[in-house]
Design a protein around this motif. Sequence first.
Motif, PDB file in Angstrom:
ATOM      1  N   ALA A  26       0.837  -1.199   0.000  1.00  0.00           N
ATOM      2  CA  ALA A  26       0.000   0.000   0.000  1.00  0.00           C
ATOM      3  C   ALA A  26       0.872   1.249   0.000  1.00  0.00           C
ATOM      4  CB  ALA A  26      -0.936  -0.004   1.216  1.00  0.00           C
ATOM      5  N   LEU A  27       1.931   1.237   0.799  1.00  0.00           N
ATOM      6  CA  LEU A  27       2.832   2.394   0.832  1.00  0.00           C
ATOM      7  C   LEU A  27       3.561   2.539  -0.494  1.00  0.00           C
ATOM      8  CD1 LEU A  27       4.306   2.134   4.425  1.00  0.00           C
ATOM      9  CD2 LEU A  27       2.785   3.909   3.539  1.00  0.00           C
ATOM     10  N   ALA A  28       3.990   1.433  -1.083  1.00  0.00           N
ATOM     11  CA  ALA A  28       4.741   1.488  -2.327  1.00  0.00           C
ATOM     12  C   ALA A  28       3.881   1.998  -3.474  1.00  0.00           C
ATOM     13  CB  ALA A  28       5.299   0.111  -2.656  1.00  0.00           C
ATOM     14  N   GLN A  29       2.552   1.753  -3.408  1.00  0.00           N
ATOM     15  CA  GLN A  29       1.679   2.151  -4.500  1.00  0.00           C
ATOM     16  C   GLN A  29       1.089   3.541  -4.322  1.00  0.00           C
ATOM     17  OE1 GLN A  29      -1.105  -1.062  -4.633  1.00  0.00           O
ATOM     18  NE2 GLN A  29       0.302  -2.406  -5.685  1.00  0.00           N
ATOM     19  N   ALA A  30       1.306   4.174  -3.202  1.00  0.00           N
ATOM     20  CA  ALA A  30       0.745   5.488  -2.959  1.00  0.00           C
ATOM     21  C   ALA A  30       1.372   6.498  -3.911  1.00  0.00           C
ATOM     22  CB  ALA A  30       0.985   5.892  -1.517  1.00  0.00           C
ATOM     23  N   LYS A  31       0.519   7.310  -4.518  1.00  0.00           N
ATOM     24  CA  LYS A  31       1.006   8.350  -5.423  1.00  0.00           C
ATOM     25  C   LYS A  31       0.740   9.708  -4.803  1.00  0.00           C
ATOM     26  CE  LYS A  31       0.282   5.844  -9.758  1.00  0.00           C
ATOM     27  NZ  LYS A  31      -0.362   5.915 -11.092  1.00  0.00           N
ATOM     28  N   ALA A  32       1.481  10.683  -5.254  1.00  0.00           N
ATOM     29  CA  ALA A  32       1.305  12.054  -4.770  1.00  0.00           C
ATOM     30  C   ALA A  32       0.078  12.678  -5.442  1.00  0.00           C
ATOM     31  CB  ALA A  32       2.544  12.865  -5.096  1.00  0.00           C
ATOM     32  N   THR A  33      -0.524  13.639  -4.790  1.00  0.00           N
ATOM     33  CA  THR A  33      -1.634  14.363  -5.409  1.00  0.00           C
ATOM     34  C   THR A  33      -1.089  15.369  -6.424  1.00  0.00           C
ATOM     35  OG1 THR A  33      -1.613  16.127  -3.767  1.00  0.00           O
ATOM     36  CG2 THR A  33      -2.990  14.185  -3.277  1.00  0.00           C
ATOM     37  N   LYS A  34      -1.942  15.740  -7.360  1.00  0.00           N
ATOM     38  CA  LYS A  34      -1.544  16.744  -8.351  1.00  0.00           C
ATOM     39  C   LYS A  34      -1.195  18.063  -7.669  1.00  0.00           C
ATOM     40  CE  LYS A  34      -4.055  14.913 -12.314  1.00  0.00           C
ATOM     41  NZ  LYS A  34      -5.184  15.088 -13.250  1.00  0.00           N
ATOM     42  N   ALA A  35      -1.991  18.425  -6.680  1.00  0.00           N
ATOM     43  CA  ALA A  35      -1.751  19.696  -5.978  1.00  0.00           C
ATOM     44  C   ALA A  35      -0.390  19.683  -5.286  1.00  0.00           C
ATOM     45  CB  ALA A  35      -2.863  19.947  -4.971  1.00  0.00           C
ATOM     46  N   ALA A  36      -0.063  18.572  -4.634  1.00  0.00           N
ATOM     47  CA  ALA A  36       1.213  18.494  -3.920  1.00  0.00           C
ATOM     48  C   ALA A  36       2.396  18.623  -4.873  1.00  0.00           C
ATOM     49  CB  ALA A  36       1.302  17.186  -3.143  1.00  0.00           C
ATOM     50  N   MET A  37       2.214  18.113  -6.105  1.00  0.00           N
ATOM     51  CA  MET A  37       3.310  18.147  -7.072  1.00  0.00           C
ATOM     52  C   MET A  37       3.217  19.348  -8.004  1.00  0.00           C
ATOM     53  SD  MET A  37       4.801  15.641  -5.872  1.00  0.00           S
ATOM     54  CE  MET A  37       6.169  15.457  -6.972  1.00  0.00           C
ATOM     55  N   LYS A  38       2.264  20.241  -7.735  1.00  0.00           N
ATOM     56  CA  LYS A  38       2.061  21.459  -8.546  1.00  0.00           C
ATOM     57  C   LYS A  38       1.865  21.107 -10.029  1.00  0.00           C
ATOM     58  CE  LYS A  38       4.626  24.475  -5.377  1.00  0.00           C
ATOM     59  NZ  LYS A  38       3.523  24.518  -4.465  1.00  0.00           N
ATOM     60  N   TYR A  39       1.086  20.024 -10.245  1.00  0.00           N
ATOM     61  CA  TYR A  39       0.797  19.591 -11.616  1.00  0.00           C
ATOM     62  C   TYR A  39       0.000  20.649 -12.357  1.00  0.00           C
ATOM     63  CZ  TYR A  39      -1.390  17.027 -15.437  1.00  0.00           C
ATOM     64  OH  TYR A  39      -1.831  16.647 -16.678  1.00  0.00           O
TER      65      TYR A  39
END
Length: 89
Positions: A26-39
């Motif tokens: 579960a931890l390995a598959q977690a992705k960052a949010t668009k907002a957090a990455m300033k997408y």
Amino acid sequence: MKTSTTRRAILAWIAAAPALAFCGRALAQAKATKAAMKYQDKPNGGNECDKCVQYVPGKSAKAPGTCKVVEGSISPKGWCMAFAPKPKS
Ligand code: SF4
């Protein structure tokens, strides 16, 4: 340490292994949010998702794809702060 205590400890670890493996996945598959990455849905200079090593293309060159590190649908012409250029071949 007594043998029975050691045996109990080993059995407890064996019993917990599936739960620990699930948490790790579960931890390995977690992705960052668009907002957090300033997408953003547009390039940043010449840098865009279809030139990034993290980009997974969609059904066509213009179709949205996905990203290995950012969640959700990703525009091939998008960009985020995790941009990493593909190595030149
Ligand atoms: S890491 Fe950022 S720039 Fe690279 S594909 Fe994912 S969203 Fe696009």
